[in-house]
Motif scaffolding. Structure first.
Motif, PDB file in Angstrom:
ATOM      1  N   ALA A 160       0.811  -1.222   0.000  1.00 14.67           N
ATOM      2  CA  ALA A 160       0.000   0.000   0.000  1.00 14.67           C
ATOM      3  C   ALA A 160       0.842   1.269   0.000  1.00 14.67           C
ATOM      4  CB  ALA A 160      -0.936   0.012   1.210  1.00 14.67           C
ATOM      5  N   LEU A 161       2.143   1.146   0.240  1.00 13.96           N
ATOM      6  CA  LEU A 161       3.007   2.327   0.330  1.00 13.96           C
ATOM      7  C   LEU A 161       3.447   2.799  -1.047  1.00 13.96           C
ATOM      8  CD1 LEU A 161       5.346   1.458   3.346  1.00 13.96           C
ATOM      9  CD2 LEU A 161       3.084   2.522   3.364  1.00 13.96           C
ATOM     10  N   THR A 162       3.500   4.109  -1.205  1.00 15.34           N
ATOM     11  CA  THR A 162       4.003   4.698  -2.448  1.00 15.34           C
ATOM     12  C   THR A 162       5.530   4.610  -2.457  1.00 15.34           C
ATOM     13  OG1 THR A 162       4.274   6.908  -1.506  1.00 15.34           O
ATOM     14  CG2 THR A 162       2.101   6.355  -2.407  1.00 15.34           C
ATOM     15  N   PRO A 163       6.167   4.782  -3.613  1.00 18.80           N
ATOM     16  CA  PRO A 163       7.636   4.769  -3.656  1.00 18.80           C
ATOM     17  C   PRO A 163       8.262   5.772  -2.679  1.00 18.80           C
ATOM     18  CG  PRO A 163       6.770   4.595  -5.877  1.00 18.80           C
ATOM     19  CD  PRO A 163       5.596   4.849  -4.973  1.00 18.80           C
ATOM     20  N   ARG A 164       7.672   6.961  -2.567  1.00 20.03           N
ATOM     21  CA  ARG A 164       8.204   7.959  -1.635  1.00 20.03           C
ATOM     22  C   ARG A 164       8.050   7.487  -0.190  1.00 20.03           C
ATOM     23  NH1 ARG A 164      11.904  11.614  -1.883  1.00 20.03           N
ATOM     24  NH2 ARG A 164      10.924  13.075  -3.334  1.00 20.03           N
ATOM     25  N   GLU A 165       6.917   6.882   0.114  1.00 18.24           N
ATOM     26  CA  GLU A 165       6.705   6.393   1.477  1.00 18.24           C
ATOM     27  C   GLU A 165       7.679   5.260   1.808  1.00 18.24           C
ATOM     28  OE1 GLU A 165       1.942   7.545   1.735  1.00 18.24           O
ATOM     29  OE2 GLU A 165       2.554   5.506   1.197  1.00 18.24           O
ATOM     30  N   LEU A 166       8.008   4.437   0.831  1.00 20.45           N
ATOM     31  CA  LEU A 166       9.008   3.388   1.042  1.00 20.45           C
ATOM     32  C   LEU A 166      10.371   4.001   1.340  1.00 20.45           C
ATOM     33  CD1 LEU A 166       8.010   0.873  -1.774  1.00 20.45           C
ATOM     34  CD2 LEU A 166       7.821   0.487   0.687  1.00 20.45           C
ATOM     35  N   GLU A 167      10.702   5.083   0.633  1.00 21.97           N
ATOM     36  CA  GLU A 167      11.953   5.794   0.897  1.00 21.97           C
ATOM     37  C   GLU A 167      11.981   6.325   2.323  1.00 21.97           C
ATOM     38  OE1 GLU A 167      13.968   8.064  -2.710  1.00 21.97           O
ATOM     39  OE2 GLU A 167      11.864   8.645  -2.502  1.00 21.97           O
ATOM     40  N   VAL A 168      10.875   6.920   2.730  1.00 24.67           N
ATOM     41  CA  VAL A 168      10.797   7.483   4.081  1.00 24.67           C
ATOM     42  C   VAL A 168      10.900   6.370   5.126  1.00 24.67           C
ATOM     43  CG1 VAL A 168       9.296   8.689   5.720  1.00 24.67           C
ATOM     44  CG2 VAL A 168       9.481   9.516   3.361  1.00 24.67           C
ATOM     45  N   LEU A 169      10.226   5.250   4.881  1.00 30.90           N
ATOM     46  CA  LEU A 169      10.275   4.140   5.839  1.00 30.90           C
ATOM     47  C   LEU A 169      11.698   3.591   5.967  1.00 30.90           C
ATOM     48  CD1 LEU A 169       8.968   2.189   7.779  1.00 30.90           C
ATOM     49  CD2 LEU A 169       8.243   0.791   5.824  1.00 30.90           C
ATOM     50  N   ARG A 170      12.404   3.477   4.845  1.00 32.87           N
ATOM     51  CA  ARG A 170      13.807   3.029   4.911  1.00 32.87           C
ATOM     52  C   ARG A 170      14.634   3.971   5.777  1.00 32.87           C
ATOM     53  NH1 ARG A 170      13.136   2.135  -0.790  1.00 32.87           N
ATOM     54  NH2 ARG A 170      13.025  -0.100  -1.273  1.00 32.87           N
ATOM     55  N   ALA A 171      14.394   5.262   5.612  1.00 35.90           N
ATOM     56  CA  ALA A 171      15.140   6.253   6.397  1.00 35.90           C
ATOM     57  C   ALA A 171      14.776   6.173   7.877  1.00 35.90           C
ATOM     58  CB  ALA A 171      14.869   7.654   5.853  1.00 35.90           C
ATOM     59  N   VAL A 172      13.492   5.968   8.157  1.00 40.79           N
ATOM     60  CA  VAL A 172      13.061   5.790   9.555  1.00 40.79           C
ATOM     61  C   VAL A 172      13.762   4.579  10.153  1.00 40.79           C
ATOM     62  CG1 VAL A 172      11.102   5.192  11.035  1.00 40.79           C
ATOM     63  CG2 VAL A 172      10.831   6.939   9.270  1.00 40.79           C
ATOM     64  N   ALA A 173      13.874   3.498   9.371  1.00 42.68           N
ATOM     65  CA  ALA A 173      14.514   2.276   9.851  1.00 42.68           C
ATOM     66  C   ALA A 173      16.000   2.468  10.112  1.00 42.68           C
ATOM     67  CB  ALA A 173      14.306   1.147   8.844  1.00 42.68           C
ATOM     68  N   GLU A 174      16.594   3.488   9.484  1.00 44.64           N
ATOM     69  CA  GLU A 174      17.996   3.816   9.752  1.00 44.64           C
ATOM     70  C   GLU A 174      18.154   4.597  11.053  1.00 44.64           C
ATOM     71  OE1 GLU A 174      20.313   5.531   6.586  1.00 44.64           O
ATOM     72  OE2 GLU A 174      18.987   4.636   5.083  1.00 44.64           O
ATOM     73  N   GLY A 175      17.032   5.011  11.630  1.00 45.86           N
ATOM     74  CA  GLY A 175      17.092   5.789  12.856  1.00 45.86           C
ATOM     75  C   GLY A 175      17.169   7.281  12.632  1.00 45.86           C
ATOM     76  N   LEU A 176      16.850   7.731  11.413  1.00 49.53           N
ATOM     77  CA  LEU A 176      16.915   9.161  11.129  1.00 49.53           C
ATOM     78  C   LEU A 176      15.702   9.887  11.705  1.00 49.53           C
ATOM     79  CD1 LEU A 176      18.106   9.253   7.390  1.00 49.53           C
ATOM     80  CD2 LEU A 176      19.469   9.158   9.481  1.00 49.53           C
ATOM     81  N   SER A 177      15.909  11.111  12.156  1.00 50.81           N
ATOM     82  CA  SER A 177      14.818  11.956  12.630  1.00 50.81           C
ATOM     83  C   SER A 177      14.086  12.543  11.431  1.00 50.81           C
ATOM     84  CB  SER A 177      15.371  13.094  13.492  1.00 50.81           C
ATOM     85  OG  SER A 177      16.129  13.988  12.687  1.00 50.81           O
ATOM     86  N   ASN A 178      12.942  13.166  11.662  1.00 50.58           N
ATOM     87  CA  ASN A 178      12.205  13.803  10.568  1.00 50.58           C
ATOM     88  C   ASN A 178      13.055  14.860   9.864  1.00 50.58           C
ATOM     89  OD1 ASN A 178      10.026  12.218  11.088  1.00 50.58           O
ATOM     90  ND2 ASN A 178       8.742  13.827  11.945  1.00 50.58           N
ATOM     91  N   GLY A 179      13.808  15.626  10.654  1.00 54.01           N
ATOM     92  CA  GLY A 179      14.659  16.658  10.079  1.00 54.01           C
ATOM     93  C   GLY A 179      15.742  16.075   9.192  1.00 54.01           C
ATOM     94  N   GLU A 180      16.345  14.972   9.625  1.00 53.91           N
ATOM     95  CA  GLU A 180      17.398  14.326   8.842  1.00 53.91           C
ATOM     96  C   GLU A 180      16.832  13.710   7.564  1.00 53.91           C
ATOM     97  OE1 GLU A 180      20.430  12.999  12.440  1.00 53.91           O
ATOM     98  OE2 GLU A 180      18.667  11.785  11.995  1.00 53.91           O
ATOM     99  N   ILE A 181      15.616  13.137   7.684  1.00 51.61           N
ATOM    100  CA  ILE A 181      14.967  12.580   6.485  1.00 51.61           C
ATOM    101  C   ILE A 181      14.655  13.691   5.493  1.00 51.61           C
ATOM    102  CG2 ILE A 181      12.928  11.358   5.619  1.00 51.61           C
ATOM    103  CD1 ILE A 181      12.798   9.930   8.351  1.00 51.61           C
ATOM    104  N   ALA A 182      14.167  14.813   6.006  1.00 51.40           N
ATOM    105  CA  ALA A 182      13.839  15.953   5.142  1.00 51.40           C
ATOM    106  C   ALA A 182      15.071  16.421   4.376  1.00 51.40           C
ATOM    107  CB  ALA A 182      13.269  17.095   5.982  1.00 51.40           C
ATOM    108  N   GLU A 183      16.202  16.482   5.069  1.00 54.68           N
ATOM    109  CA  GLU A 183      17.442  16.924   4.420  1.00 54.68           C
ATOM    110  C   GLU A 183      17.874  15.930   3.351  1.00 54.68           C
ATOM    111  OE1 GLU A 183      22.037  18.181   5.644  1.00 54.68           O
ATOM    112  OE2 GLU A 183      20.520  17.777   7.193  1.00 54.68           O
ATOM    113  N   ARG A 184      17.793  14.646   3.653  1.00 52.86           N
ATOM    114  CA  ARG A 184      18.233  13.621   2.701  1.00 52.86           C
ATOM    115  C   ARG A 184      17.360  13.607   1.446  1.00 52.86           C
ATOM    116  NH1 ARG A 184      18.836   7.273   4.174  1.00 52.86           N
ATOM    117  NH2 ARG A 184      20.689   8.081   5.241  1.00 52.86           N
TER     118      ARG A 184
END
Length: 223
Positions: A160-184
């Protein structure tokens, strides 16, 4: 969650519970509403007191913190569990996360870290030592079951996840904060927060920690 965060302390060491209580009761927005020395008592106390957050030790006589966490989460979805552990790479703490805990904290954490962790978990963020959580998940990733894979290579639970949401989930799984994900990903932090909210809803998970566990279980991260 009420304006004041109601906390239940669960640990088989009375002196440790006393120390936590002294720290928490000094905060205007935190209130210790009860204590328990074992898992079975904790489950009973949660039903009676309906705390917002349970500080849960994992290694206790009788019912351990893993089983107690599972029962609390199933019976009281509005109550968050924050695991207390002695080691940052603790298989028991990892099992408790899979049982539904919203995060974990080292017992020797500084008072300010304890207070911040409780507030984070109570607010639903569950952003508690994300990089330590990641290290622990990576350590035990090989023991996680591998989910079924579709011809596209994606576990059906992530369909059900979009490609962008999959990218965000991968970043969350790396332990990145919202701010760090936004920058990446070159997004605004507000947009990342929206994506995270949609991911949690689509995956039907309680918080970021549970999303990370699912990311490892499905092979999206850690493989």
């Amino acid at each position: 969650m009420s304006e004041t965060v109601r906390v239940l302390l669960v640990d088989d060491q009375a002196l440790l519970r006393m120390g936590f209580a002294l720290v928490l009761d000094a905060e205007d927005d935190l209130e210790v509403v009860g204590e328990a020395g074992d898992g079975a008592t904790a489950v009973t106390q949660v039903a009676a007191l309906r705390p917002d957050v349970v500080l849960m030790d994992v290694r206790m006589p009788g019912m351990n913190g893993i089983e107690a966490t599972r029962r609390v989460v199933e019976a009281h979805p509005g109550t968050r569990v924050l695991i207390l552990t002695t080691f940052d790479l603790d298989e028991y703490a990892f099992a408790a996360l899979r049982a539904g805990a919203s995060g974990f904290l080292l017992k020797d954490a500084r008072p300010a870290e304890l207070v911040a962790a409780i507030r984070a978990v109570a607010s639903g963020d569950a952003v508690v030592s994300p990089r330590v959580t990641r290290r622990m998940l990576e350590m035990f990733a090989d023991h996680l079951p591998t989910g079924p894979v579709t011809p596209s290579g994606l576990d059906p639970r992530l369909a059900a996840l979009t490609p962008r949401e999959l990218e965000v989930l991968r970043a969350v799984a790396e332990g990145l904060s919202n701010g760090e994900i936004a920058e990446r990903l070159v997004l605004s932090e507000a947009t990342v927060k929206t994506h995270v909210g949609r991911i949690l809803h689509k995956l039907d998970v309680r918080d970021r920690v549970q999303a990370v566990v699912l990311a490892y279980e499905t092979g999206l991260a850690g493989r």
